[in-house]
Scaffold this motif. Sequence first.
Motif, PDB file in Angstrom:
ATOM      1  N   LEU A 126      26.243  -0.497 -16.693  1.00  0.00           N
ATOM      2  CA  LEU A 126      27.210  -1.094 -17.628  1.00  0.00           C
ATOM      3  C   LEU A 126      28.447  -1.583 -16.877  1.00  0.00           C
ATOM      4  N   GLU A 127      28.914  -0.789 -15.909  1.00  0.00           N
ATOM      5  CA  GLU A 127      30.082  -1.196 -15.117  1.00  0.00           C
ATOM      6  C   GLU A 127      29.774  -2.440 -14.288  1.00  0.00           C
ATOM      7  N   MET A 128      28.587  -2.482 -13.688  1.00  0.00           N
ATOM      8  CA  MET A 128      28.221  -3.638 -12.870  1.00  0.00           C
ATOM      9  C   MET A 128      28.036  -4.902 -13.714  1.00  0.00           C
ATOM     10  N   CYS A 129      27.600  -4.732 -14.970  1.00  0.00           N
ATOM     11  CA  CYS A 129      27.378  -5.869 -15.867  1.00  0.00           C
ATOM     12  C   CYS A 129      28.633  -6.198 -16.677  1.00  0.00           C
ATOM     13  N   GLY A 130      29.697  -5.448 -16.455  1.00  0.00           N
ATOM     14  CA  GLY A 130      30.954  -5.687 -17.151  1.00  0.00           C
ATOM     15  C   GLY A 130      31.857  -6.613 -16.358  1.00  0.00           C
ATOM     16  N   ASP A 131      32.959  -7.029 -16.987  1.00  0.00           N
ATOM     17  CA  ASP A 131      33.871  -7.950 -16.296  1.00  0.00           C
ATOM     18  C   ASP A 131      35.193  -7.274 -15.937  1.00  0.00           C
ATOM     19  N   TYR A 132      35.093  -6.050 -15.438  1.00  0.00           N
ATOM     20  CA  TYR A 132      36.260  -5.317 -14.962  1.00  0.00           C
ATOM     21  C   TYR A 132      35.881  -4.528 -13.721  1.00  0.00           C
ATOM     22  N   GLY A 133      36.880  -4.158 -12.964  1.00  0.00           N
ATOM     23  CA  GLY A 133      36.696  -3.302 -11.807  1.00  0.00           C
ATOM     24  C   GLY A 133      37.735  -2.201 -11.845  1.00  0.00           C
ATOM     25  N   ILE A 134      37.381  -1.062 -11.280  1.00  0.00           N
ATOM     26  CA  ILE A 134      38.322   0.050 -11.188  1.00  0.00           C
ATOM     27  C   ILE A 134      39.343  -0.306 -10.117  1.00  0.00           C
ATOM     28  N   ASP A 135      40.614  -0.085 -10.417  1.00  0.00           N
ATOM     29  CA  ASP A 135      41.711  -0.470  -9.546  1.00  0.00           C
ATOM     30  C   ASP A 135      42.631   0.731  -9.351  1.00  0.00           C
ATOM     31  N   VAL A 136      42.903   1.096  -8.109  1.00  0.00           N
ATOM     32  CA  VAL A 136      43.784   2.228  -7.835  1.00  0.00           C
ATOM     33  C   VAL A 136      45.003   1.731  -7.073  1.00  0.00           C
ATOM     34  N   HIS A 137      46.193   2.001  -7.635  1.00  0.00           N
ATOM     35  CA  HIS A 137      47.461   1.651  -6.992  1.00  0.00           C
ATOM     36  C   HIS A 137      48.374   2.861  -7.031  1.00  0.00           C
ATOM     37  N   ASP A 138      48.902   3.250  -5.889  1.00  0.00           N
ATOM     38  CA  ASP A 138      49.846   4.370  -5.818  1.00  0.00           C
ATOM     39  C   ASP A 138      49.314   5.596  -6.559  1.00  0.00           C
ATOM     40  N   ASP A 139      48.072   5.946  -6.304  1.00  0.00           N
ATOM     41  CA  ASP A 139      47.407   7.107  -6.901  1.00  0.00           C
ATOM     42  C   ASP A 139      47.260   7.026  -8.417  1.00  0.00           C
ATOM     43  N   GLU A 140      47.502   5.865  -9.009  1.00  0.00           N
ATOM     44  CA  GLU A 140      47.261   5.670 -10.443  1.00  0.00           C
ATOM     45  C   GLU A 140      46.026   4.806 -10.601  1.00  0.00           C
ATOM     46  N   MET A 141      45.118   5.296 -11.452  1.00  0.00           N
ATOM     47  CA  MET A 141      43.893   4.547 -11.657  1.00  0.00           C
ATOM     48  C   MET A 141      44.043   3.629 -12.868  1.00  0.00           C
ATOM     49  N   GLY A 142      43.592   2.415 -12.724  1.00  0.00           N
ATOM     50  CA  GLY A 142      43.596   1.435 -13.793  1.00  0.00           C
ATOM     51  C   GLY A 142      42.379   0.551 -13.635  1.00  0.00           C
ATOM     52  N   PHE A 143      42.478  -0.640 -14.153  1.00  0.00           N
ATOM     53  CA  PHE A 143      41.369  -1.568 -13.969  1.00  0.00           C
ATOM     54  C   PHE A 143      41.901  -2.986 -13.917  1.00  0.00           C
ATOM     55  N   CYS A 144      41.070  -3.859 -13.364  1.00  0.00           N
ATOM     56  CA  CYS A 144      41.428  -5.266 -13.253  1.00  0.00           C
ATOM     57  C   CYS A 144      40.245  -6.098 -13.747  1.00  0.00           C
ATOM     58  N   LYS A 145      40.538  -7.335 -14.144  1.00  0.00           N
ATOM     59  CA  LYS A 145      39.486  -8.255 -14.575  1.00  0.00           C
ATOM     60  C   LYS A 145      38.804  -8.846 -13.342  1.00  0.00           C
ATOM     61  N   ARG A 146      37.496  -9.029 -13.445  1.00  0.00           N
ATOM     62  CA  ARG A 146      36.714  -9.677 -12.398  1.00  0.00           C
ATOM     63  C   ARG A 146      35.419 -10.170 -13.021  1.00  0.00           C
ATOM     64  N   PRO A 147      34.760 -11.120 -12.383  1.00  0.00           N
ATOM     65  CA  PRO A 147      33.468 -11.566 -12.916  1.00  0.00           C
ATOM     66  C   PRO A 147      32.443 -10.428 -12.820  1.00  0.00           C
ATOM     67  N   PRO A 148      31.472 -10.393 -13.715  1.00  0.00           N
ATOM     68  CA  PRO A 148      30.421  -9.361 -13.610  1.00  0.00           C
ATOM     69  C   PRO A 148      29.715  -9.448 -12.263  1.00  0.00           C
ATOM     70  N   LEU A 149      29.328  -8.292 -11.732  1.00  0.00           N
ATOM     71  CA  LEU A 149      28.609  -8.264 -10.460  1.00  0.00           C
ATOM     72  C   LEU A 149      27.156  -8.685 -10.633  1.00  0.00           C
ATOM     73  N   THR A 150      26.612  -8.433 -11.822  1.00  0.00           N
ATOM     74  CA  THR A 150      25.221  -8.767 -12.125  1.00  0.00           C
ATOM     75  C   THR A 150      25.063  -8.799 -13.643  1.00  0.00           C
ATOM     76  N   SER A 151      23.839  -8.908 -14.099  1.00  0.00           N
ATOM     77  CA  SER A 151      23.553  -8.897 -15.541  1.00  0.00           C
ATOM     78  C   SER A 151      22.306  -8.051 -15.784  1.00  0.00           C
TER      79      SER A 151
END
Length: 177
Positions: free
Chosen positions: A30-55
Amino acid sequence: DDGLYVASPELCLLQLASKLSEPEAAKLALEMCGDYGIDVHDDEMGFCKRPPLTSVAKLKAYANRLYKQNGGARALHHLRYVVDGSASPRETPLCLLLCLPPRFGGYGLALPEMNKRIELTAREQMMVGARHYRCDLYWAQKRVGVEYDSAQYHSAPDKQELDAIRRNMLEYKGVRV
């Protein structure tokens, strides 16, 4: 670069799926087929938009090509619980919770469309100032949408007001939220 090789997302998932439980493999897919990625900045976890890695279609086609002898049945088993289009790290487990069978701790619902675009008429656009809305999870046959409203992104009064307007417009359009 010479000597640098990277596995495709499809191969990576198939290799990892043999070491993961079905729900864990479905979450990764589901994560690979989604349009977000896990993003870590200053030990805070969030997410960023990105194209899906696959379908889902690419994952199934790759597994069927790789495992022609048995149709990739074992490699594809977890894909029964996977759909394209998850847009956040919270939508993915919500989809799994609602759709995994009870033996895996889920509710066994049919797979939804993720982030279904609901178009608005010109008049509706003028009323709310948006061209369309998206339902995080949407079941077209029942015209039911599920929205995940997190405290992190939806607790400010202006965000709550926009969420209320959105829910009201979706209800007006015949979508039960």
